[in-house]
Design a protein around this motif. Structure first.
Motif, PDB file in Angstrom:
ATOM      1  N   ALA A   1       0.835  -1.203   0.000  1.00 58.94           N
ATOM      2  CA  ALA A   1       0.000   0.000   0.000  1.00 58.94           C
ATOM      3  C   ALA A   1       0.869   1.251   0.000  1.00 58.94           C
ATOM      4  CB  ALA A   1      -0.934  -0.004   1.199  1.00 58.94           C
ATOM      5  N   GLY A   2       1.969   1.198   0.745  1.00 60.90           N
ATOM      6  CA  GLY A   2       2.887   2.333   0.777  1.00 60.90           C
ATOM      7  C   GLY A   2       3.545   2.578  -0.569  1.00 60.90           C
ATOM      8  N   LEU A   3       3.947   1.508  -1.245  1.00 60.54           N
ATOM      9  CA  LEU A   3       4.520   1.663  -2.587  1.00 60.54           C
ATOM     10  C   LEU A   3       3.528   2.340  -3.530  1.00 60.54           C
ATOM     11  CD1 LEU A   3       6.329  -1.744  -3.298  1.00 60.54           C
ATOM     12  CD2 LEU A   3       7.409   0.478  -2.918  1.00 60.54           C
ATOM     13  N   ILE A   4       2.282   1.922  -3.437  1.00 58.03           N
ATOM     14  CA  ILE A   4       1.249   2.478  -4.318  1.00 58.03           C
ATOM     15  C   ILE A   4       0.959   3.932  -3.957  1.00 58.03           C
ATOM     16  CG2 ILE A   4      -1.201   2.332  -4.930  1.00 58.03           C
ATOM     17  CD1 ILE A   4      -0.850  -0.775  -4.511  1.00 58.03           C
TER      18      ILE A   4
ATOM     19  N   ALA B   1      16.471 -10.439   3.978  1.00 56.60           N
ATOM     20  CA  ALA B   1      15.847  -9.557   2.989  1.00 56.60           C
ATOM     21  C   ALA B   1      14.466 -10.083   2.614  1.00 56.60           C
ATOM     22  CB  ALA B   1      16.729  -9.455   1.751  1.00 56.60           C
ATOM     23  N   CYS B   2      13.526  -9.168   2.405  1.00 59.50           N
ATOM     24  CA  CYS B   2      12.166  -9.567   2.058  1.00 59.50           C
ATOM     25  C   CYS B   2      12.170 -10.375   0.763  1.00 59.50           C
ATOM     26  CB  CYS B   2      11.289  -8.332   1.903  1.00 59.50           C
ATOM     27  SG  CYS B   2       9.621  -8.714   1.311  1.00 59.50           S
ATOM     28  N   PRO B   3      11.610 -11.584   0.764  1.00 60.39           N
ATOM     29  CA  PRO B   3      11.593 -12.382  -0.470  1.00 60.39           C
ATOM     30  C   PRO B   3      10.529 -11.933  -1.459  1.00 60.39           C
ATOM     31  CG  PRO B   3      10.472 -13.565   1.276  1.00 60.39           C
ATOM     32  CD  PRO B   3      11.027 -12.316   1.908  1.00 60.39           C
ATOM     33  N   GLY B   4       9.683 -10.966  -1.048  1.00 58.15           N
ATOM     34  CA  GLY B   4       8.579 -10.570  -1.906  1.00 58.15           C
ATOM     35  C   GLY B   4       8.742  -9.222  -2.565  1.00 58.15           C
ATOM     36  N   SER B   5       9.965  -8.697  -2.642  1.00 60.43           N
ATOM     37  CA  SER B   5      10.145  -7.366  -3.218  1.00 60.43           C
ATOM     38  C   SER B   5       9.689  -7.312  -4.679  1.00 60.43           C
ATOM     39  CB  SER B   5      11.603  -6.917  -3.088  1.00 60.43           C
ATOM     40  OG  SER B   5      12.470  -7.817  -3.760  1.00 60.43           O
ATOM     41  N   ARG B   6      10.057  -8.326  -5.444  1.00 57.78           N
ATOM     42  CA  ARG B   6       9.661  -8.356  -6.865  1.00 57.78           C
ATOM     43  C   ARG B   6       8.143  -8.416  -6.990  1.00 57.78           C
ATOM     44  NH1 ARG B   6       8.633 -12.732 -10.049  1.00 57.78           N
ATOM     45  NH2 ARG B   6       9.556 -14.154  -8.509  1.00 57.78           N
ATOM     46  N   HIS B   7       7.511  -9.160  -6.135  1.00 53.41           N
ATOM     47  CA  HIS B   7       6.060  -9.318  -6.181  1.00 53.41           C
ATOM     48  C   HIS B   7       5.367  -8.013  -5.773  1.00 53.41           C
ATOM     49  CE1 HIS B   7       8.006 -13.192  -5.493  1.00 53.41           C
ATOM     50  NE2 HIS B   7       7.014 -13.728  -6.188  1.00 53.41           N
ATOM     51  N   ALA B   8       5.902  -7.341  -4.756  1.00 53.01           N
ATOM     52  CA  ALA B   8       5.316  -6.077  -4.325  1.00 53.01           C
ATOM     53  C   ALA B   8       5.392  -5.028  -5.433  1.00 53.01           C
ATOM     54  CB  ALA B   8       6.023  -5.573  -3.066  1.00 53.01           C
ATOM     55  N   HIS B   9       6.542  -4.963  -6.100  1.00 49.00           N
ATOM     56  CA  HIS B   9       6.692  -4.001  -7.184  1.00 49.00           C
ATOM     57  C   HIS B   9       5.756  -4.342  -8.353  1.00 49.00           C
ATOM     58  CE1 HIS B   9      10.581  -2.639  -5.327  1.00 49.00           C
ATOM     59  NE2 HIS B   9      10.025  -1.509  -5.683  1.00 49.00           N
ATOM     60  N   ALA B  10       5.557  -5.609  -8.625  1.00 50.06           N
ATOM     61  CA  ALA B  10       4.646  -6.004  -9.696  1.00 50.06           C
ATOM     62  C   ALA B  10       3.211  -5.603  -9.361  1.00 50.06           C
ATOM     63  CB  ALA B  10       4.725  -7.512  -9.931  1.00 50.06           C
ATOM     64  N   LEU B  11       2.794  -5.837  -8.138  1.00 55.45           N
ATOM     65  CA  LEU B  11       1.453  -5.448  -7.703  1.00 55.45           C
ATOM     66  C   LEU B  11       1.267  -3.934  -7.805  1.00 55.45           C
ATOM     67  CD1 LEU B  11       1.216  -7.798  -4.608  1.00 55.45           C
ATOM     68  CD2 LEU B  11      -0.340  -7.873  -6.573  1.00 55.45           C
ATOM     69  N   ALA B  12       2.249  -3.195  -7.294  1.00 56.93           N
ATOM     70  CA  ALA B  12       2.161  -1.736  -7.332  1.00 56.93           C
ATOM     71  C   ALA B  12       2.120  -1.223  -8.767  1.00 56.93           C
ATOM     72  CB  ALA B  12       3.336  -1.129  -6.574  1.00 56.93           C
ATOM     73  N   ALA B  13       2.927  -1.804  -9.643  1.00 56.05           N
ATOM     74  CA  ALA B  13       2.959  -1.359 -11.033  1.00 56.05           C
ATOM     75  C   ALA B  13       1.611  -1.571 -11.716  1.00 56.05           C
ATOM     76  CB  ALA B  13       4.051  -2.105 -11.792  1.00 56.05           C
ATOM     77  N   GLY B  14       0.973  -2.701 -11.457  1.00 58.94           N
ATOM     78  CA  GLY B  14      -0.339  -2.963 -12.045  1.00 58.94           C
ATOM     79  C   GLY B  14      -1.389  -1.976 -11.566  1.00 58.94           C
ATOM     80  N   VAL B  15      -1.387  -1.707 -10.267  1.00 57.70           N
ATOM     81  CA  VAL B  15      -2.347  -0.747  -9.713  1.00 57.70           C
ATOM     82  C   VAL B  15      -2.121   0.644 -10.298  1.00 57.70           C
ATOM     83  CG1 VAL B  15      -3.049   0.454  -7.614  1.00 57.70           C
ATOM     84  CG2 VAL B  15      -2.743  -2.024  -7.579  1.00 57.70           C
ATOM     85  N   LEU B  16      -0.872   1.092 -10.319  1.00 55.19           N
ATOM     86  CA  LEU B  16      -0.579   2.442 -10.801  1.00 55.19           C
ATOM     87  C   LEU B  16      -0.936   2.615 -12.279  1.00 55.19           C
ATOM     88  CD1 LEU B  16       2.776   3.140  -8.929  1.00 55.19           C
ATOM     89  CD2 LEU B  16       0.534   4.140  -8.467  1.00 55.19           C
TER      90      LEU B  16
END
Length: 250
Positions: free
Chosen positions: A149-152, A196-211
């Protein structure tokens, strides 16, 4: 040993099954040693199994905003969409409404209320059992909630104002020389080293789709309010409306 590689403060292990305390005691996030390695490997395996999160987030967001003119991105999109998309990818129904209260009670310094405990009970039921696999799935959803949510929110605010994007998660806790301390994540928003968070790539993918789905909207106000938290930097409310001027998302 670097500060981010130090162990995390331990949490109690003798806890009621199925409680928020049980969740803390069963996830990689609050574990050390062999428990951390085993639980992290389970979480990584789950993440490796998911499909195209960006496209799923794009599609879900477009479906929600199609009927909206003016709305709060943080409440309507930034939290429920990433969690709902990830839940579906992990084989669960849309449990975003229950993930939010559990996320708010997740950290050891928070005393969980009855609402959070009840929400966790429903998440466990959705997972089928109170075991390490369920804890791993719930833990991934919980940790995706505010961070994504913060990334978005920060990304959208920066794009629409021309200001630099803020880092959503500011610090984490480690035990160093017998003392529990806050370690800054400046420059390493997803951590570093073995934790390190193993979900960084996934978080960025989710944020990119929303944006991408939010192109064509603009802020209703230039200024915004921010979450009141020493560890989070993201909008508390981010109201947008359809841009009839054609400026859209920068």
């Amino acid at each position: 040993m670097t500060s981010l590689s130090a162990p995390v403060p331990p949490v109690p292990s003798e806890v009621p099954p199925g409680s928020i305390a049980w969740l803390r005691a069963s996830v990689a996030r609050f574990s050390n040693g062999p428990d951390h390695a085993r639980r992290r490997a389970l979480a990584v395996s789950l993440l490796d199994s998911v499909g195209d999160l960006r496209e799923a987030a794009l599609t879900r967001t477009r479906g929600i905003v199609a009927a909206l003119e003016t709305f709060d991105v943080m409440a309507e999109i930034a939290r429920p969409v990433p969690v709902g998309v990830l839940a579906e990818a992990l084989g669960l129904p849309d449990v975003s409404a229950d993930v939010a209260p559990v996320a708010a009670a997740y950290h050891p310094h928070v005393t969980p209320g009855r609402g959070a405990e009840a929400a966790l009970g429903r998440l466990i039921t959705a997972c089928g059992a109170a075991d390490e696999l369920a804890a791993a799935r719930i833990g991934l959803l919980v940790q995706a909630c505010d961070a994504t949510a913060g990334l978005i929110g920060n990304g959208l605010f920066a794009s629409l104002t021309g200001k630099p994007a803020e880092q959503p998660v500011l610090g984490t806790r480690r035990r160093i020389d017998g003392e529990d301390v806050t370690v800054s994540l400046a420059g390493s928003p997803f951590g570093a080293g073995p934790r390190a968070c193993p979900g960084s790539r996934h978080a960025h993918a989710l944020a990119a789709g929303v944006l991408e789905a939010l192109r064509g909207f603009r802020l209703t106000e230039v200024e915004t309010t921010w979450v009141s938290s020493p560890n989070l930097r993201m909008p508390a409310v981010l109201r947008v409306t359809r841009d009839r001027t054609g400026s859209g998302l920068c």
